[in-house]
Design a protein around this motif. Structure first.
Motif, PDB file in Angstrom:
ATOM      1  N   LEU A 351       0.780  -1.103  -0.003  1.00 36.32           N
ATOM      2  CA  LEU A 351      -0.019  -0.100   0.136  1.00 36.32           C
ATOM      3  C   LEU A 351       0.912   1.301   0.146  1.00 36.32           C
ATOM      4  O   LEU A 351       0.645   1.969  -0.823  1.00 36.32           O
ATOM      5  N   LEU A 352       1.876   1.198   0.755  1.00 34.20           N
ATOM      6  CA  LEU A 352       2.844   2.366   0.783  1.00 34.20           C
ATOM      7  C   LEU A 352       3.398   2.868  -0.234  1.00 34.20           C
ATOM      8  O   LEU A 352       3.657   3.826  -0.751  1.00 34.20           O
ATOM      9  N   THR A 353       3.850   1.596  -1.008  1.00 28.81           N
ATOM     10  CA  THR A 353       4.523   1.756  -2.486  1.00 28.81           C
ATOM     11  C   THR A 353       3.424   2.366  -3.404  1.00 28.81           C
ATOM     12  O   THR A 353       3.803   3.176  -4.152  1.00 28.81           O
ATOM     13  N   LEU A 354       2.280   1.650  -3.433  1.00 30.87           N
ATOM     14  CA  LEU A 354       1.247   2.690  -4.260  1.00 30.87           C
ATOM     15  C   LEU A 354       0.976   4.155  -3.918  1.00 30.87           C
ATOM     16  O   LEU A 354       0.891   5.009  -4.890  1.00 30.87           O
ATOM     17  N   MET A 355       1.011   4.323  -2.618  1.00 28.01           N
ATOM     18  CA  MET A 355       0.937   5.794  -2.124  1.00 28.01           C
ATOM     19  C   MET A 355       1.873   6.454  -2.585  1.00 28.01           C
ATOM     20  O   MET A 355       1.775   7.904  -3.155  1.00 28.01           O
ATOM     21  N   ALA A 356       3.138   6.110  -2.375  1.00 20.26           N
ATOM     22  CA  ALA A 356       4.467   6.924  -3.048  1.00 20.26           C
ATOM     23  C   ALA A 356       4.100   7.258  -4.468  1.00 20.26           C
ATOM     24  O   ALA A 356       4.618   8.377  -4.988  1.00 20.26           O
ATOM     25  N   GLN A 357       4.013   6.178  -5.399  1.00 17.70           N
ATOM     26  CA  GLN A 357       3.835   6.219  -6.785  1.00 17.70           C
ATOM     27  C   GLN A 357       2.779   7.221  -7.333  1.00 17.70           C
ATOM     28  O   GLN A 357       2.982   7.851  -8.146  1.00 17.70           O
ATOM     29  N   ASP A 358       1.679   7.079  -6.623  1.00 17.50           N
ATOM     30  CA  ASP A 358       0.698   8.134  -6.652  1.00 17.50           C
ATOM     31  C   ASP A 358       0.494   9.559  -6.149  1.00 17.50           C
ATOM     32  O   ASP A 358      -0.381  10.399  -6.342  1.00 17.50           O
ATOM     33  N   GLY A 359       1.410   9.571  -5.123  1.00 19.60           N
ATOM     34  CA  GLY A 359       1.455  10.904  -4.363  1.00 19.60           C
ATOM     35  C   GLY A 359       0.102  11.152  -3.191  1.00 19.60           C
ATOM     36  O   GLY A 359      -0.253  12.105  -3.248  1.00 19.60           O
ATOM     37  N   ALA A 360      -0.039   9.852  -2.934  1.00 18.57           N
ATOM     38  CA  ALA A 360      -1.491   9.921  -2.057  1.00 18.57           C
ATOM     39  C   ALA A 360      -1.385  10.578  -0.893  1.00 18.57           C
ATOM     40  O   ALA A 360      -0.175  10.813  -0.405  1.00 18.57           O
ATOM     41  N   ASP A 361      -2.106  11.183  -0.406  1.00 15.42           N
ATOM     42  CA  ASP A 361      -2.067  12.019   0.898  1.00 15.42           C
ATOM     43  C   ASP A 361      -1.977  11.190   1.838  1.00 15.42           C
ATOM     44  O   ASP A 361      -2.881  10.241   2.146  1.00 15.42           O
ATOM     45  N   PHE A 362      -1.160  11.114   2.862  1.00 13.59           N
ATOM     46  CA  PHE A 362      -0.529  10.158   3.907  1.00 13.59           C
ATOM     47  C   PHE A 362      -1.980   9.960   4.740  1.00 13.59           C
ATOM     48  O   PHE A 362      -2.577   9.109   5.019  1.00 13.59           O
ATOM     49  N   THR A 363      -2.125  11.275   5.283  1.00 15.53           N
ATOM     50  CA  THR A 363      -3.255  11.052   6.414  1.00 15.53           C
ATOM     51  C   THR A 363      -4.657  10.603   5.956  1.00 15.53           C
ATOM     52  O   THR A 363      -5.397  10.004   6.551  1.00 15.53           O
ATOM     53  N   ASN A 364      -4.959  11.498   4.755  1.00 12.41           N
ATOM     54  CA  ASN A 364      -6.177  11.056   4.191  1.00 12.41           C
ATOM     55  C   ASN A 364      -6.483   9.875   3.517  1.00 12.41           C
ATOM     56  O   ASN A 364      -7.752   9.079   3.551  1.00 12.41           O
ATOM     57  N   PRO A 372     -15.643   4.181   0.235  1.00 12.76           N
ATOM     58  CA  PRO A 372     -15.155   4.560  -1.206  1.00 12.76           C
ATOM     59  C   PRO A 372     -14.521   5.344  -1.675  1.00 12.76           C
ATOM     60  O   PRO A 372     -13.729   5.413  -2.750  1.00 12.76           O
ATOM     61  N   GLN A 373     -14.269   6.493  -0.870  1.00 13.21           N
ATOM     62  CA  GLN A 373     -13.460   7.581  -1.348  1.00 13.21           C
ATOM     63  C   GLN A 373     -11.998   7.568  -1.320  1.00 13.21           C
ATOM     64  O   GLN A 373     -11.315   8.277  -1.637  1.00 13.21           O
ATOM     65  N   ALA A 374     -11.462   6.260  -0.904  1.00 13.96           N
ATOM     66  CA  ALA A 374     -10.334   5.930  -0.422  1.00 13.96           C
ATOM     67  C   ALA A 374      -9.403   6.179  -2.020  1.00 13.96           C
ATOM     68  O   ALA A 374      -8.423   6.290  -2.374  1.00 13.96           O
ATOM     69  N   GLN A 375     -10.193   5.288  -3.053  1.00 12.49           N
ATOM     70  CA  GLN A 375      -9.711   5.148  -4.343  1.00 12.49           C
ATOM     71  C   GLN A 375      -9.291   6.689  -4.948  1.00 12.49           C
ATOM     72  O   GLN A 375      -8.460   6.739  -5.934  1.00 12.49           O
ATOM     73  N   ASP A 376     -10.018   7.556  -4.429  1.00 13.11           N
ATOM     74  CA  ASP A 376      -9.702   9.084  -4.956  1.00 13.11           C
ATOM     75  C   ASP A 376      -8.259   9.359  -4.742  1.00 13.11           C
ATOM     76  O   ASP A 376      -7.652  10.323  -5.359  1.00 13.11           O
ATOM     77  N   GLN A 377      -7.559   8.766  -3.817  1.00  9.59           N
ATOM     78  CA  GLN A 377      -6.249   9.166  -3.656  1.00  9.59           C
ATOM     79  C   GLN A 377      -5.003   8.555  -4.558  1.00  9.59           C
ATOM     80  O   GLN A 377      -3.898   8.918  -4.828  1.00  9.59           O
ATOM     81  N   PHE A 378      -5.758   7.660  -5.528  1.00 10.19           N
ATOM     82  CA  PHE A 378      -4.835   6.806  -6.429  1.00 10.19           C
ATOM     83  C   PHE A 378      -5.263   7.347  -7.861  1.00 10.19           C
ATOM     84  O   PHE A 378      -6.246   7.357  -8.281  1.00 10.19           O
ATOM     85  N   THR A 379      -4.089   7.332  -8.748  1.00  3.79           N
ATOM     86  CA  THR A 379      -4.262   7.347 -10.188  1.00  3.79           C
ATOM     87  C   THR A 379      -4.344   6.203 -10.826  1.00  3.79           C
ATOM     88  O   THR A 379      -5.159   5.889 -11.732  1.00  3.79           O
ATOM     89  N   ASP A 380      -3.386   5.077 -10.295  1.00 10.11           N
ATOM     90  CA  ASP A 380      -3.681   3.894 -10.633  1.00 10.11           C
ATOM     91  C   ASP A 380      -4.437   2.984 -10.145  1.00 10.11           C
ATOM     92  O   ASP A 380      -4.400   2.356  -8.953  1.00 10.11           O
ATOM     93  N   ARG A 381      -5.996   3.198 -10.297  1.00 12.12           N
ATOM     94  CA  ARG A 381      -7.107   2.642  -9.679  1.00 12.12           C
ATOM     95  C   ARG A 381      -7.041   0.951  -9.645  1.00 12.12           C
ATOM     96  O   ARG A 381      -7.625   0.391  -8.816  1.00 12.12           O
ATOM     97  N   ASP A 382      -6.700   0.498 -10.834  1.00 12.99           N
ATOM     98  CA  ASP A 382      -6.613  -0.771 -10.865  1.00 12.99           C
ATOM     99  C   ASP A 382      -5.672  -1.506  -9.905  1.00 12.99           C
ATOM    100  O   ASP A 382      -6.060  -2.387  -9.252  1.00 12.99           O
ATOM    101  N   ALA A 383      -4.438  -1.053  -9.765  1.00 10.79           N
ATOM    102  CA  ALA A 383      -3.636  -1.276  -8.924  1.00 10.79           C
ATOM    103  C   ALA A 383      -3.974  -1.123  -7.521  1.00 10.79           C
ATOM    104  O   ALA A 383      -3.928  -2.121  -6.628  1.00 10.79           O
ATOM    105  N   PHE A 384      -4.583  -0.266  -7.071  1.00 11.14           N
ATOM    106  CA  PHE A 384      -5.190   0.052  -5.755  1.00 11.14           C
ATOM    107  C   PHE A 384      -6.432  -1.173  -5.559  1.00 11.14           C
ATOM    108  O   PHE A 384      -6.499  -1.756  -4.399  1.00 11.14           O
TER     109      PHE A 384
END
Length: 470
Positions: A351-364, A372-384
């Motif tokens: 999960l942390l690797t995906l977050m780093a790749q997509d610049g996901a907000d750590f806290t949010n 369901p809004q968790a996917q909004d943090q990721f550009t690669d939604r298939d990987a998430f």
């Protein structure tokens, strides 16, 4: 008023210098922590009095206090400095709190001391408010930390790059003894002082430690667990010098500290950390390095130095296992695992690797992971989505409740702190109090406050550097 004692002042005189705070011209109370005062046994009516203002501004020394500046040394960015010490702080004394624990009360920004090394011994308003907000947020999130009891404007300017309003922070800690406190006496081969300090720390902080080796092991465990808590919040201390590591296992010295917005393991905020020594990902390794310096300082107390080196090396090397176990517990709770195991580190790291790749907000990301809004943090939604499928096989039936207890919805974000400081510099403390009200309720912010304070910075609001303020 306050039932002061000062057990540190009863140690050897070469360990400190008696030093009264330097009075200021026109003190004004900016913030006072009544809840903490009650824990300290301080009368809250007195706390609102002019007598209290005179104490927190350094204009009066209360009965029973014995103000002093502590001596220490330290490795700063890996470079040895043989003498540091409290250059802009005085320890007024100690109080026995309602929980039976002895705690220091210190004034930070209270004027020059013999250890100021050419500095003015003062603090400007910005760092005082930053430390107040961040330390109280950390306490609310259950992280061992120093606390903020009061913030006072001095009515005097301090000179940095320009003239800035001065302020003093009243700081509370289980003690202000640091790795560097041991280092200075070891470097001077002052065995009586080193022994007295060791005995004092065992009695005050680790009474179950039977001797020096056990003390070292206890400090290693406390630091490993502390750093794991930092990592679970995306917190970056910024200046992990040995003189900024508290022996008590508390977070101390909130200078250029910050919480990450977008997750980046290499994130650095401190303006003076040009090489990334104290980046987010480096914090566990730096803590281990600092503990090795502590072990080195303790060797002169051992009858057989060669045997001590071997034994201490083994004890220091246990840090990694203790830290990894604590890290898995922290992050396991953040993703809703009821019984996190070492084997879960792989799922967490994915999960942390995906977050780093997509610049996901750590806290949010973690705060919203169960929705369901968790996917909004990721550009690669298939990987998430693929990760979620694996996560669903492992998470607990009551994962949402576990995660709600482990993941703050609100942190004191850099851009919000900077906005607070800008307003306060213009005599408007309302934004400070508004932010304080939500960061001290990080898991259940007041109704209607979550959305604006949980919002990441816009591109124009991103803070790229933080400063010590000295």
């Amino acid at each position: 008023m306050i039932a002061f004692d000062n057990s540190f002042a009863r140690l050897l005189p070469q360990m400190f210098t008696p030093q009264a705070p330097i009075p200021v011209r026109a003190p004004q109370m900016l913030a006072v922590n009544t809840a903490l005062a009650a824990q300290l046994g301080i009368d809250t009516d007195w706390l609102a009095s002019d007598d209290a203002l005179q104490v927190w501004s350094g204009n009066a020394v209360p009965a029973g206090a014995f103000p002093l500046a502590q001596l220490y040394a330290g490795h700063q960015f890996g470079n040895w400095n043989p003498q540091l010490g409290d250059g802009r702080a005085v320890l007024l004394g100690e109080v026995i709190c309602t929980d039976g624990i002895r705690r220091d009360i210190q004034l930070k920004g209270s004027g020059r001391t013999p250890y100021s090394r050419g500095g003015d011994g003062r603090a400007w308003l910005g760092p005082v408010l930053r430390e107040y907000l961040v330390s109280e947020a950390m306490a609310a999130m259950g992280v061992p930390t120093t606390r903020a009891l009061a913030a006072v404007a001095t009515g005097e300017d301090v000179l940095r790059e320009t003239a800035l309003p001065g302020a003093i922070l009243t700081r509370v800690a289980r003690s202000h003894i640091r790795v560097g406190t041991f280092q200075v006496h070891a470097s001077r081969q002052d065995i009586p002082a080193l022994q007295a300090l060791t005995d004092h720390v065992i009695a005050r902080h680790y009474p179950d430690a039977d001797g020096v080796p056990a003390l070292l092991s206890a400090i290693v465990a406390a630091q490993a667990e502390l750093i794991a808590r930092w990592m679970g919040l995306g917190f970056i201390h910024g200046v992990m010098n040995t003189d900024n590591m508290a022996i008590s296992g508390e977070t101390i010295d909130y200078g250029p500290c910050a919480f990450m917005d977008a997750y980046n393991p290499a994130q650095v905020f401190s303006s003076i950390d040009r090489g990334g020594r104290y980046s987010y990902a480096n914090q566990p390794g730096i803590a281990l390095w600092n503990l090795a310096q502590l072990a080195t300082a303790l060797i002169p107390l051992m009858p057989d130095p060669d045997a001590a080196i071997e034994d201490f090396t083994t004890r220091i090397n246990r840090f990694s296992d203790i830290y990894q176990a604590a890290w898995v517990q922290v992050f396991g709770a953040k993703i809703g695992l009821a019984d996190p195991q070492i084997a879960d580190a792989e799922l967490i790291q994915q999960l942390l690797t995906l977050m780093a790749q997509d610049g996901a907000d750590f806290t949010n990301t973690f705060a919203n992971l169960a929705g369901p809004q968790a996917q909004d943090q990721f550009t690669d939604r298939d990987a998430f989505a693929a990760w979620v499928a694996d996560w669903q096989k492992r998470r607990a039936p009551d994962h949402a409740e576990i995660m709600a207890r482990a993941n703050p919805q609100i942190i004191p974000r850099n851009h919000q702190i900077e906005a607070v400081i800008a307003a306060a510099t213009n005599d408007d403390m309302a934004p400070f109090h508004a932010l304080l009200a939500v960061v001290t309720r990080p898991y259940d912010p007041p109704v209607g406050t979550r959305a604006p304070f949980a919002k990441p910075p816009t591109a124009q609001q991103i803070v790229t550097a933080t400063f010590c303020g000295t």
